[in-house]
Structures are given as structure tokens and as C-alpha cells.
Design a protein around this motif. Structure first.
Motif, PDB file in Angstrom:
ATOM      1  N   ARG A 238      -0.760   2.743   0.904  1.00 28.61           N
ATOM      2  CA  ARG A 238       0.093   2.064  -0.071  1.00 28.61           C
ATOM      3  C   ARG A 238      -0.595   0.821  -0.631  1.00 28.61           C
ATOM      4  NH1 ARG A 238       4.233   1.593   3.091  1.00 28.61           N
ATOM      5  NH2 ARG A 238       3.850  -0.539   3.738  1.00 28.61           N
ATOM      6  N   GLU A 239      -1.224   0.061   0.243  1.00 33.10           N
ATOM      7  CA  GLU A 239      -1.743  -1.223  -0.193  1.00 33.10           C
ATOM      8  C   GLU A 239      -3.222  -1.183  -0.545  1.00 33.10           C
ATOM      9  OE1 GLU A 239      -0.495  -4.601   2.088  1.00 33.10           O
ATOM     10  OE2 GLU A 239       1.377  -3.626   2.639  1.00 33.10           O
TER      11      GLU A 239
ATOM     12  N   ARG B 189      -5.113   2.200  -0.882  1.00 33.63           N
ATOM     13  CA  ARG B 189      -5.564   3.538  -1.307  1.00 33.63           C
ATOM     14  C   ARG B 189      -6.612   4.113  -0.349  1.00 33.63           C
ATOM     15  NH1 ARG B 189      -4.782   4.023  -6.900  1.00 33.63           N
ATOM     16  NH2 ARG B 189      -5.172   6.217  -6.542  1.00 33.63           N
TER      17      ARG B 189
ATOM     18  N   ALA C  44     -15.106   1.456  -6.814  1.00 29.79           N
ATOM     19  CA  ALA C  44     -13.797   1.757  -6.237  1.00 29.79           C
ATOM     20  C   ALA C  44     -13.705   1.219  -4.811  1.00 29.79           C
ATOM     21  CB  ALA C  44     -13.553   3.262  -6.259  1.00 29.79           C
TER      22      ALA C  44
ATOM     23  N   ASP D  92     -12.721  -2.592  -4.059  1.00 29.91           N
ATOM     24  CA  ASP D  92     -11.295  -2.941  -4.048  1.00 29.91           C
ATOM     25  C   ASP D  92     -10.594  -2.376  -2.823  1.00 29.91           C
ATOM     26  OD1 ASP D  92     -11.919  -3.952  -6.539  1.00 29.91           O
ATOM     27  OD2 ASP D  92      -9.981  -3.352  -7.402  1.00 29.91           O
ATOM     28  N   VAL D  93     -10.943  -1.136  -2.466  1.00 30.47           N
ATOM     29  CA  VAL D  93     -10.283  -0.509  -1.317  1.00 30.47           C
ATOM     30  C   VAL D  93     -10.610  -1.295  -0.042  1.00 30.47           C
ATOM     31  CG1 VAL D  93     -10.169   1.555   0.114  1.00 30.47           C
ATOM     32  CG2 VAL D  93     -10.220   1.775  -2.379  1.00 30.47           C
TER      33      VAL D  93
ATOM     34  N   ARG E 292     -11.567  -4.425   0.284  1.00 31.59           N
ATOM     35  CA  ARG E 292     -10.924  -5.750   0.270  1.00 31.59           C
ATOM     36  C   ARG E 292      -9.463  -5.627   0.683  1.00 31.59           C
ATOM     37  NH1 ARG E 292     -10.167  -7.275  -5.489  1.00 31.59           N
ATOM     38  NH2 ARG E 292      -8.419  -5.865  -5.139  1.00 31.59           N
TER      39      ARG E 292
ATOM     40  N   LYS F  66      -7.232  -6.928   3.998  1.00 29.17           N
ATOM     41  CA  LYS F  66      -5.998  -7.732   3.946  1.00 29.17           C
ATOM     42  C   LYS F  66      -4.926  -7.135   4.863  1.00 29.17           C
ATOM     43  CE  LYS F  66      -6.415  -9.534  -0.792  1.00 29.17           C
ATOM     44  NZ  LYS F  66      -5.907  -9.398  -2.173  1.00 29.17           N
TER      45      LYS F  66
ATOM     46  N   ARG G  23      -3.372  -8.869   8.277  1.00 32.96           N
ATOM     47  CA  ARG G  23      -1.945  -9.180   8.391  1.00 32.96           C
ATOM     48  C   ARG G  23      -1.325  -8.485   9.605  1.00 32.96           C
ATOM     49  NH1 ARG G  23      -0.059  -6.914   3.884  1.00 32.96           N
ATOM     50  NH2 ARG G  23       1.147  -5.361   4.996  1.00 32.96           N
TER      51      ARG G  23
ATOM     52  N   ASP H 112       1.749  -6.311  14.312  1.00 32.76           N
ATOM     53  CA  ASP H 112       2.999  -6.385  13.557  1.00 32.76           C
ATOM     54  C   ASP H 112       3.074  -5.258  12.542  1.00 32.76           C
ATOM     55  OD1 ASP H 112       3.761  -8.591  14.916  1.00 32.76           O
ATOM     56  OD2 ASP H 112       3.166 -10.037  13.388  1.00 32.76           O
TER      57      ASP H 112
ATOM     58  N   PRO I 109       4.815  -2.379  10.255  1.00 33.75           N
ATOM     59  CA  PRO I 109       6.149  -2.182   9.683  1.00 33.75           C
ATOM     60  C   PRO I 109       6.970  -1.247  10.572  1.00 33.75           C
ATOM     61  CG  PRO I 109       4.445  -1.814   8.030  1.00 33.75           C
ATOM     62  CD  PRO I 109       3.757  -1.946   9.348  1.00 33.75           C
TER      63      PRO I 109
END
Lengths: 177, 608
Positions: free
Chosen positions: A64-65, A67, A87, A90-91, A93, A97, A101, A155, A157
Motif C-alpha cells: 500500500r505504501e 508498492r 522505480a 521510490d519503492v 525509500r 519509511k 515506523r 507496531d 496495523p
């Protein structure tokens, strides 16, 4: 009732290795249950509720966040390194993240790789993997080859859906109108 | 009395930052000598049937179609069936489904041209979507926060805690009243206290610095709080003075409500980058444009960092599962971002420059009164010049505290400091306050700490009313058919009026008719700091006075009233909680009537 039990077994076998091993022993005496379980499709409406493996939840989050699933499933044939890199940048990075988290990862050892580190006498085998001359007795001193990683939290979801979606990593996207 | 009982049972001070783009909740135990302010992790929907706890709750509301809501996919831990979603999922859906998503409800709260209790949002919703009002949207965000708190602290429910809610310094009395209305409806305690956001940022700095701050600042210093969030810019000046050997902080002035922020910058860059794609022959669709907008936020931070690369590659990933094949990229030069964002939002200007009034920018939406001039530096110049001391100091600050996500980009901080340095002309450079920056969470943290200092004692910022307020009085004289009587403005609340005080406004008597509604036009000013109560301005200068929602009251006639006509004077109060009240007090009896904001009538008037 038995269908439900079978479903439960199905998901647990699929998602929990330990349960799968135990099941394998059982199945030698219960071939019928196996048939029923495999007959039930993941989107069977008979399923009332089922918990979802955290592994699927993590995978869904990475997709989701970031790809993540898309990129690892795509064939790289026919793309230049520059195209892949564009591509992947970005994936990667965004994957970073998510991991930061969810797990707040930290190296196992704070020292620089290449430095000499101490391994205590009663070290945990989960925390250190030793190579080289293992004939001596601990404590050891050695060169740090890889600082390792550990999660400082977990943590993930929470999934609140029904059984139908337990294995859905990413929903199909449909544009209407 | 009730308030006192509440504060005695309260275990925590809870600070709530109800932001335009994100909400944050922080708390601290009241009974502690060394306050440790914690952030509440807020459970929220991040995808269908997926709950995650995060410290930021995006201030977005997604009004789901029935078939989606009925599946239970929008459930939150405290409510299984939800017709709408608040938070991260709503923000993500907002990008795909803007017609069903409420954003920036807070900016609507201070927009006096519309009735903020009417269902107006989402602005462009199709007819089958049940719109909601800006007040209700704010209430929904706060309800989510209340439920999140109660789920984690079932033994210390939020209604029993000491709650501090932050509002923009530039919110006028009517916007504060509407915020309060939403808060009480959401289940926040009546004892709720307001705090201005820039002040909250200062309190957060104070708690982080401990006693160090007395070495960081000295008497005669002047602090500018420069808060540029996603959608708004809020400016405040705070003076450092010495009283009885102790340093004292005094809020000097606040700026107007400016609807310009980081989102404008990201959109501006995205617009230009989309042109770069077009030059390559790549046309982006709506979905890709949203993705580009997010990429441009990262690009902005990368290209305006302290050691920025010469160029940054912006990629828009393919939408389908063929990710690499569908990805398009373009290299964005640092110089382009600098020219566009610095030139557009932080241009070089002199202290005598003023924002342009011409509506020229390309990214306005109908409805909200967005700033025509997005140059934050020119707004800053106008703000500082408006609060010049007269001794040619031009309100020059010596220190700056930055707040808001925009200042993650180092170049913007440097630019503001440079401009201020040029304007002050002093030998000493204007400096940023020392200590770590906490650009996203400072307001909520500071609010919690402020509440703690109110209970336990500690350094406080002396403030009082941020604006002076005026009632419009029609001049007597011969009526001219077709022409309204000229209006004068009677000052009823002076700038800096302190909380917990009341003032009887000296004036002539006004005759009010019993049994009929009395209606007054109402104005505020952030720049007329020297008007005393009773001062009568001969004309209403729109440069200085902004009209806000009008005030009205119904003068009910008593059964034994022989008279139909009551002579009254005004009395203004600001309660201990910071709530503004204006009363009409009879000069012949002990009767009095409280004036209320007539938000609905004003909006109807504006519409007609």
C-alpha cells in the motif's frame, strides 16, 4: 461446523509454520479434512471470520505504501538499469519509511563494522553469529563483520476485516464511469 | 464550581492541536514536578479494515457510499459500524475521491462569508452525498480524538481532564466560538481552555529548554514566531521584558489569518514538474497528478535542504501492477525549485513592500478566500511594519522560532532569517532560537505544558486579547433615501484585554426595542492597539478593521414591562477560559442581554 474448523486449519497451515508441522502429523490419520480444506477457496462466503496473519498485514502495508509486491513480482527483462533504478528508488525509500515506523530498526551492536567487539561469556545465540576459530571458550573478542539489526518495537496495523479478505494483499482497483 | 471539581479530579493536562491538515494530541500528568509531555498514538483507519496507531491524525473526512460503509470496513476500535472515515484513510481516499472528502474544514471555520453550521462540505460533492458543515467536520475530528483517548485511558476519561485546545492566533472571536461549539459537542469538557498556536509553539520550546531559556533570551529581545503549516501562515511577536528581576514574555501582536502554506508550494512545484513531463511527451492523468504532488513534497525538502544536490529525480510510478514499465521520471534542477519556490513564496523584498491584492495566482479554489499574494515575505513585511514602535524599530525581531512542516526545508529558514536581518539593519544577526526543532508536534506539546504551568506554576506568556473589537454604530442624522447611514465603530474590547476581566464601555446610551431582535455589525482589528473602550472611530477603514460575524440578541419583554424601549450600554467580558462575551446592560434596571454571533443571518445576507 466442520467446514469452519477446516478453514481455520487451512489458514493456520498456510500462515504458521509450527501449526503446519503439527497438522502434518495429524493428517496422516485425517485425509478427509485435508480435502475439505483445500476445496474451500479463499473468498468462500461461508467464512464468518478469521484472524489474519501479521505477515499478510505487513505485506499489505508494504504494498500500500511502497508498492513492494508490485516491484518484486515484475519481470526485469527488457528494462534498463536506469528504468529499474527510477522505480526502485521510490519503492526503497517508502519501504524504509514503513520499516522505520513499524519496527524502528536499530543495529544489534553500535560499533562500526570492522571494529573489534566483545562477545560475553553467556552470549545469546540469537544475538551473535560467530564464524572463524570456534575452538576457544567464550568470552571472545572478534571483528564485527555485520552489525545486525533488531526491532525496537513491532507496531503492525490491526486487521478488523472478515475472513474473506484475510489473504488480500492489495484489493483490485476498478475505475467506474 | 463544576469546573473546579473537574480540575480536582483531572489527572492529566491534555493538549490538542486541531490543525488544518493534521491533529495531534499530547498529555502530561498534572501532579508532577518535572513535566514529561507525551504524544498520544491515535488509532485510525489507514486502509479498509486496517487500523494503525499514529501520532498524527490527518484532518480529513471521507464520506463513504453506503455499500462501502455497510461492509464494516470503516470500523474503528470503539465503533464497529462507521458511515465515514477520519484520518489517514480519509486522506488517501481524498486524493482519489475529492468529491467525497472534506479537507481544510478549519479554514472554513474562520470564513465569515458563509454559514459554518450549514452542510457545505465537500464543496463539489455530487447530490447523493450528504454534505456536512465545517463545524460538524471539526466535531468529527475531535470526537475521534476523544474516543482514542478514552480507549487508552478508560480510568481517566477526557471529559474529566484538563484540556487545552489550540487555535490560530489569527482566529477572531466568532471562529473561536464555533471551535468551542464543535469541541463541546464532541465531548470535551466545558472547562476547555484555548491557547493560540504560535504561543503553544513557544511553550513547547520552553519545556524543551528548561531553565536554559533565560540564557537564550534577554530583556529587550523580540521573538517572531513564524508558523507556516500546510494551509495557513500564522505570525506572532513576543517581547522579552524584565519585571522584578525576572524575565517575562509578553505577546505583542498577532498577524492576520493567511491562507497560504506548504500545500501551495507543493502544488506549485507539481504544476511546473507536470510541464516538464509534458515537454517529454508524457501527459499525466488525475491519479498520477496526485502521486506527483506527493513526490514533489519530497523533492521540495530534498532540493531545499542545507546540502541540496544539483538535481533530484522525480518519479511517478505506474498505476497498474506493472510498476517499472509504467514509471515515468524527470530530473528537476535545484535552480528551478529555488526560482519557483523562493521566488514565489519567499522573494526578496523590502520592509516597505506590501502584499499584492491582485488575484493572479493559478491555484485558487472557489470558496475559501485564499491569499492573492503568496509571498510570505511580503506578508511578513506588512505585519512587522504594522507593529512598528514608532521609534524606527519597525518591530524588528531579534530571534525567530520556526514552526510548521514547511521549515523542514533549511533554505526557507535561512531565507526568513536573511530577510529579517536586512530589514532590522542592526549589527546583530537575527537568530533562530537554539534547541531541537519539533515542527510537527510542538503545538500540541506546548498546549499540554501550558496547561501544566497553569496548574503548577511556571513561566507564562502574558497575552490577553489579540485583537481590539468594535461594534458598528449608525450615525444619527437625516436619512438619505437609498443610502445607508454612515457607520462609526465603537471600541468595546481593547487590544490586550486580559482573561477573567470585564469592562463597562463608556458611551452614549443606545435605545433597544423590547420584543425585537437587536442586531449589531461587528469588527475586529489586529493593528489598532491603542484604542480604549468607548473610543469612537468616525469611519470604518477596511485597511485596519475587518468585519466579522455580526452580533444579535432577542430582547424578550417581561410581563410587567410598561416600557417597550430600553436604554442600554455595552459591557465586554473575557472569561477565564478565554471566551469572549458582549452584554447589553440596561441603564435603568438590573436587566442585561448577552449578544450572540448571528452566523446564519450573515451568510444569508452575503448570499443574497
Amino acid at each position: 461446523m466442520r467446514v469452519w474448523l477446516a478453514m481455520k486449519c487451512f489458514f493456520n497451515v498456510l500462515l504458521h509454520g509450527e501449526f503446519a508441522n503439527r497438522c502434518e502429523l495429524l493428517l496422516k490419520d485425517a485425509p478427509l479434512a485435508k480435502n475439505q480444506a483445500s476445496a474451500a477457496a479463499p473468498c468462500s462466503p461461508a467464512v464468518v471470520s478469521a484472524s489474519r496473519s501479521d505477515a499478510v498485514t505487513l505485506l499489505a502495508t508494504l504494498q500500500r505504501e511502497a508498492r513492494f509486491v508490485d516491484i518484486v513480482n515484475e519481470s526485469l527483462d527488457g528494462y534498463s538499469d536506469a528504468q529499474i533504478g527510477a522505480a526502485a528508488r521510490d519503492v526503497l525509500r517508502d519501504c524504509g519509511k514503513v520499516l522505520a515506523r513499524v519496527f524502528a530498526l536499530r543495529p544489534m551492536l553500535e560499533q562500526e563494522e570492522g571494529a573489534t567487539v566483545q562477545v560475553p561469556a553467556h552470549y545469546e545465540t540469537e544475538c551473535y553469529r560467530l564464524t572463524g576459530d570456534l575452538s576457544r571458550e567464550p568470552p571472545f573478542a572478534g571483528k564485527l563483520m555485520h552489525a545486525g539489526w533488531q526491532a525496537t518495537k513491532c507496531d503492525l496495523p490491526t486487521w478488523t476485516g472478515s475472513g474473506k479478505g484475510a489473504l488480500v494483499v492489495a484489493p483490485a482497483e476498478v475505475q467506474l464511469g | 464550581m463544576i469546573e473546579k471539581e473537574r480540575s480536582m479530579t483531572a489527572k492529566y493536562v491534555v493538549g490538542i492541536d486541531l490543525g488544518t491538515t493534521n491533529c495531534v494530541m499530547a498529555y502530561v500528568a498534572i501532579e508532577t514536578k518535572s513535566p514529561q509531555v507525551e504524544l498520544l498514538e491515535i488509532p485510525q483507519l489507514v486502509a479498509a479494515s486496517t487500523i494503525e496507531s499514529r501520532p498524527l491524525l490527518p484532518s480529513f473526512l471521507y464520506l463513504a457510499p453506503e455499500h462501502e460503509a455497510a461492509s464494516g470496513a470503516l470500523g474503528v476500535p470503539w465503533q464497529r459500524e462507521m458511515p465515514l472515515a477520519v484520518g489517514e484513510y480519509a486522506r488517501r481516499r481524498g486524493a482519489e475521491m475529492p468529491d467525497r472528502t472534506v479537507a481544510a474544514a478549519k479554514s472554513w471555520l474562520c470564513h465569515s462569508g458563509v454559514d459554518r453550521r450549514q452542510p457545505l462540505l465537500p464543496e463539489h460533492a455530487p447530490p447523493e452525498v450528504a454534505k456536512i458543515s465545517p463545524v460538524s467536520a471539526s466535531r468529527r475530528y475531535l470526537e475521534h480524538l476523544v474516543a482514542a483517548w478514552n480507549a487508552q485511558f478508560p480510568e481517566a476519561r477526557l471529559a474529566q481532564q484538563y484540556v487545552v485546545l489550540t487555535v490560530p492566533a489569527s482566529f477572531d472571536a466568532a471562529a473561536r466560538e464555533l471551535t468551542r461549539e464543535a469541541a463541546i459537542a464532541a465531548g470535551l469538557p466545558e472547562s476547555l481552555v484555548f491557547l493560540e498556536e504560535p504561543q503553544a509553539a513557544v511553550y513547547s520550546w520552553l519545556v524543551a529548554r528548561g531553565d536554559e531559556w533565560r540564557r537564550d533570551l534577554s530583556a529587550g529581545d523580540r521573538l517572531l514566531v513564524c508558523d507556516v503549516g500546510g494551509g495557513t501562515t500564522d505570525l506572532t511577536l513576543i517581547d522579552v521584558a524584565e519585571a522584578g528581576g525576572e524575565l517575562e514574555l509578553r505577546r505583542l501582536a498577532v498577524g492576520d489569518h493567511l491562507l497560504v502554506g506548504g500545500d501551495n508550494m507543493d502544488l506549485t512545484l507539481a504544476h511546473r514538474v507536470a510541464q516538464l513531463f509534458a515537454e517529454q511527451g508524457v501527459k499525466l492523468d488525475a491519479w498520477q497528478s496526485v502521486s506527483l504532488w506527493h513526490s514533489c513534497r519530497d523533492a521540495k525538502e530534498a532540493l531545499l535542504a542545507a546540502d541540496a544536490p544539483e538535481s533530484h529525480r522525480v518519479a511517478v510510478l505506474g498505476r497498474g501492477s506493472k510498476l517499472i514499465g509504467g514509471t515515468v521520471t524527470v530530473d528537476v534542477q535545484r535552480q528551478l525549485a529555488v526560482d519557483l519556490l523562493v521566488g514565489g513564496f519567499f522573494p526578496k523584498c523590502t520592509i516597505t513592500d506590501r502584499p499584492q491584492r491582485r488575484r493572479a495566482s493559478g491555484f485558487q479554489e472557489i470558496g475559501l478566500p485564499y491569499q492573492a499574494d503568496v509571498a510570505i515575505t511580503r506578508h511578513l513585511a506588512a505585519f512587522l511594519a504594522a507593529h512598528a514602535d514608532g521609534d524606527n524599530r519597525s518591530a524588528a525581531p531579534t530571534h525567530v522560532l520556526f514552526n510548521g512542516g514547511v521549515f523542514k526545508a533549511a533554505a526557507f529558514r535561512a531565507l526568513v532569517l536573511d530577510r529579517l536581518g536586512e530589514w532590522s539593519g542592526a549589527d546583530k544577526p537575527v537568530r533562530e532560537l537554539p534547541g531541537p526543532r519539533d515542527l510537527d508536534f510542538a503545538v500540541a506539546r506546548g498546549a499540554a505544558f501550558y496547561g501544566w504551568t497553569k496548574q503548577q506554576g511556571g513561566v507564562r506568556i502574558r497575552s490577553g486579547a489579540a485583537r481590539s473589537y468594535y461594534v458598528g454604530i449608525e450615525t444619527a442624522g437625516l436619512a438619505i433615501p437609498g443610502a445607508p447611514r454612515p457607520l462609526r465603530a465603537l471600541c468595546v474590547v481593547p487590544f490586550g484585554m486580559e482573561e477573567g476581566t470585564a469592562v463597562d464601555v463608556p458611551s452614549n446610551e443606545f435605545g433597544l426595542v423590547l420584543g425585537e431582535p437587536a442586531h449589531f455589525r461587528f469588527f475586529s482589528s489586529a493593528v489598532r492597539q491603542h484604542d480604549r473602550p468607548g473610543a469612537l472611530l468616525p469611519t470604518i477603514d477596511e485597511e485596519e478593521l475587518a468585519e466579522t460575524d455580526s452580533l444579535e440578541t432577542m430582547l424578550e419583554a417581561g410581563s410587567d414591562d410598561a416600557e417597550t424601549y430600553v436604554p442600554v450600554k455595552f459591557q465586554a467580558r473575557i472569561t477565564e477560559l478565554g471566551v469572549f462575551e458582549l452584554w447589553c446592560v440596561s441603564t435603568t434596571s438590573d436587566r442585561r442581554w448577552k449578544l450572540a454571533f448571528s452566523i446564519r443571518d450573515d451568510a444569508q445576507e452575503a448570499a443574497s
